[in-house]
Design a protein around this motif. Structure first.
Motif, PDB file in Angstrom:
ATOM      1  N   GLU A 188      -3.480  -9.283 -14.968  1.00 42.68           N
ATOM      2  CA  GLU A 188      -3.325 -10.708 -14.639  1.00 42.68           C
ATOM      3  C   GLU A 188      -2.563 -10.878 -13.318  1.00 42.68           C
ATOM      4  OE1 GLU A 188      -1.691 -14.878 -16.628  1.00 42.68           O
ATOM      5  OE2 GLU A 188      -1.132 -12.953 -17.521  1.00 42.68           O
ATOM      6  N   ALA A 189      -1.476 -10.121 -13.157  1.00 45.21           N
ATOM      7  CA  ALA A 189      -0.684 -10.221 -11.928  1.00 45.21           C
ATOM      8  C   ALA A 189      -1.513  -9.810 -10.717  1.00 45.21           C
ATOM      9  CB  ALA A 189       0.574  -9.351 -12.047  1.00 45.21           C
ATOM     10  N   LEU A 190      -2.316  -8.757 -10.871  1.00 42.40           N
ATOM     11  CA  LEU A 190      -3.166  -8.313  -9.771  1.00 42.40           C
ATOM     12  C   LEU A 190      -4.215  -9.368  -9.442  1.00 42.40           C
ATOM     13  CD1 LEU A 190      -4.548  -4.769  -9.236  1.00 42.40           C
ATOM     14  CD2 LEU A 190      -6.109  -6.698  -9.118  1.00 42.40           C
ATOM     15  N   ALA A 191      -4.830  -9.952 -10.483  1.00 42.91           N
ATOM     16  CA  ALA A 191      -5.846 -10.989 -10.261  1.00 42.91           C
ATOM     17  C   ALA A 191      -5.236 -12.180  -9.521  1.00 42.91           C
ATOM     18  CB  ALA A 191      -6.444 -11.427 -11.587  1.00 42.91           C
ATOM     19  N   ASN A 192      -4.027 -12.573  -9.907  1.00 45.29           N
ATOM     20  CA  ASN A 192      -3.366 -13.695  -9.238  1.00 45.29           C
ATOM     21  C   ASN A 192      -3.026 -13.346  -7.792  1.00 45.29           C
ATOM     22  OD1 ASN A 192      -3.469 -15.234 -11.572  1.00 45.29           O
ATOM     23  ND2 ASN A 192      -1.426 -14.636 -12.256  1.00 45.29           N
ATOM     24  N   ARG A 193      -2.579 -12.121  -7.569  1.00 47.81           N
ATOM     25  CA  ARG A 193      -2.183 -11.703  -6.224  1.00 47.81           C
ATOM     26  C   ARG A 193      -3.386 -11.666  -5.278  1.00 47.81           C
ATOM     27  NH1 ARG A 193       0.372  -7.736  -7.816  1.00 47.81           N
ATOM     28  NH2 ARG A 193      -0.924  -5.930  -7.295  1.00 47.81           N
ATOM     29  N   TYR A 194      -4.545 -11.220  -5.784  1.00 43.70           N
ATOM     30  CA  TYR A 194      -5.733 -11.097  -4.951  1.00 43.70           C
ATOM     31  C   TYR A 194      -6.630 -12.338  -5.013  1.00 43.70           C
ATOM     32  CZ  TYR A 194      -5.006  -6.154  -3.849  1.00 43.70           C
ATOM     33  OH  TYR A 194      -4.508  -4.973  -3.354  1.00 43.70           O
ATOM     34  N   GLY A 195      -6.308 -13.272  -5.886  1.00 44.90           N
ATOM     35  CA  GLY A 195      -7.122 -14.467  -6.017  1.00 44.90           C
ATOM     36  C   GLY A 195      -8.505 -14.199  -6.565  1.00 44.90           C
TER      37      GLY A 195
END
Length: 253
Positions: A188-195
C-alpha cells in the motif's frame, strides 16, 4: 489427479524456491542486478524457474500486437486460467514457489516491451512463518519489480496478498496472516508513493473478524479452487478495466 495427490503437489509448489529466495536476497543485499540471472535467451532447463522462464518467453513471442496484459507472480498466478480483459490477450508470468526476492532477481527473461497493463500479484511466499521475516528485502525487491515494468511505460497495478485459510495443510500453520497484513502495508505504501493502482485482493477474500481466508475458496489453504479463481479473476479484471477505462467483457481477437 486425486484430491490428496493434488494437495501434496500444491504443498511441494509452495515449498519450492525458498532456497533460491535466500540466495537471491543475499545477491540483492550486495547490490546485484534484478536483471542478472536469466539472461536474454532461454536458460538451460535445469529447474522449474528456468523452464518456466523459457515457456513465458515463447508465449510472448506469439503475441500478434500490443493488446496484451501481463500478470506477474507466484504459483497462484501460474495456476490461473487467465481470460482476456478489455480485448487484451493475457500473458501468465507466474512462477511457483517464488518470493519477491527471487522474482526481482530473475526478470532478465522478460523482453523490453510495453504492456497495456501489468498486474503484480505476489508475496505469499514472503509470509512463511519464520523467526525473523525479511520485510526490508521484500520492500526493496517489490520496488525493483515495479520500477522494471514502469521503465517500459506499462500501466502497473499491484495486488494485495490474499489471506490464507485456517486449519488447512498449507494454510495458517505454514503462512502467517499477521505477516501478510504487514507485507500488504508495504504494498500500500509503495502504491501511494508511486501513484499506482492497488487491487484489493485481501478484502475480496478475507473474513471480517480475523483476516483469514473465507472457507471454501482454496484446495489446501493457499492455492485457490474454482470458486476462488472466479473471485480472483473478477477482482483483477474490474481493477484493470477501471484503470484503463474499458469494457472488461470484450474478448481478444
Amino acid at each position: 489427479m486425486s484430491s490428496p495427490d493434488g494437495q501434496r503437489l500444491c504443498k511441494r509448489l509452495a515449498l519450492a524456491g525458498l532456497a533460491t529466495m535466500v540466495f537471491s536476497s543475499a545477491v540483492m543485499a550486495q547490490g546485484g542486478s534484478p536483471r542478472g540471472a536469466a539472461g536474454r535467451n532461454c536458460p538451460p532447463p535445469v529447474d522449474h524457474a528456468s523452464i518456466r522462464s523459457c515457456v513465458i518467453k515463447l508465449n510472448m513471442l506469439q503475441l500478434e500486437d500490443d493488446r496484451a496484459y501481463l500478470v506477474f507472480g507466484d504459483s497462484i498466478v501460474e495456476a490461473a486460467m487467465l481470460r482476456p480483459v478489455c480485448g487484451m490477450t493475457p500473458v501468465n508470468a507466474g512462477f511457483s514457489g517464488a518470493a519477491a526476492q527471487h522474482l526481482a532477481y530473475n526478470m532478465g527473461f522478460l523482453p523490453h516491451r510495453k504492456f497495456e497493463a501489468v498486474v503484480i500479484a505476489l508475496g505469499v511466499n514472503n509470509a512463511v512463518r519464520r523467526p525473523s521475516p525479511d520485510i526490508e528485502g521484500f520492500r526493496k525487491s517489490y520496488e525493483a519489480i515495479v520500477n522494471e515494468f514502469g521503465a517500459n511505460e506499462s500501466t502497473v497495478l499491484v495486488a494485495d496478498i490474499m489471506p490464507v485459510e485456517k486449519g488447512k495443510e498449507v494454510g495458517d500453520t505454514y503462512f502467517d496472516n499477521d505477516l501478510i497484513l504487514q507485507l500488504n502495508a508495504e504494498i500500500e505504501a509503495l502504491a501511494n508513493r508511486y501513484g499506482i493502482t492497488r487491487i484489493h485482493l485481501h478484502d475480496a477474500f478475507a473474513q471480517a473478524d480475523d483476516n483469514s481466508m473465507r472457507p471454501g475458496l482454496t484446495v489446501d489453504g493457499v492455492h485457490l479452487n474454482a470458486d476462488g479463481y472466479r473471485i480472483w479473476r473478477r477482482t483483477i479484471a474490474e481493477a484493470v478495466s477501471r484503470k484503463l477505462k474499458c469494457d472488461p467483457t470484450v474478448s481478444a481477437r
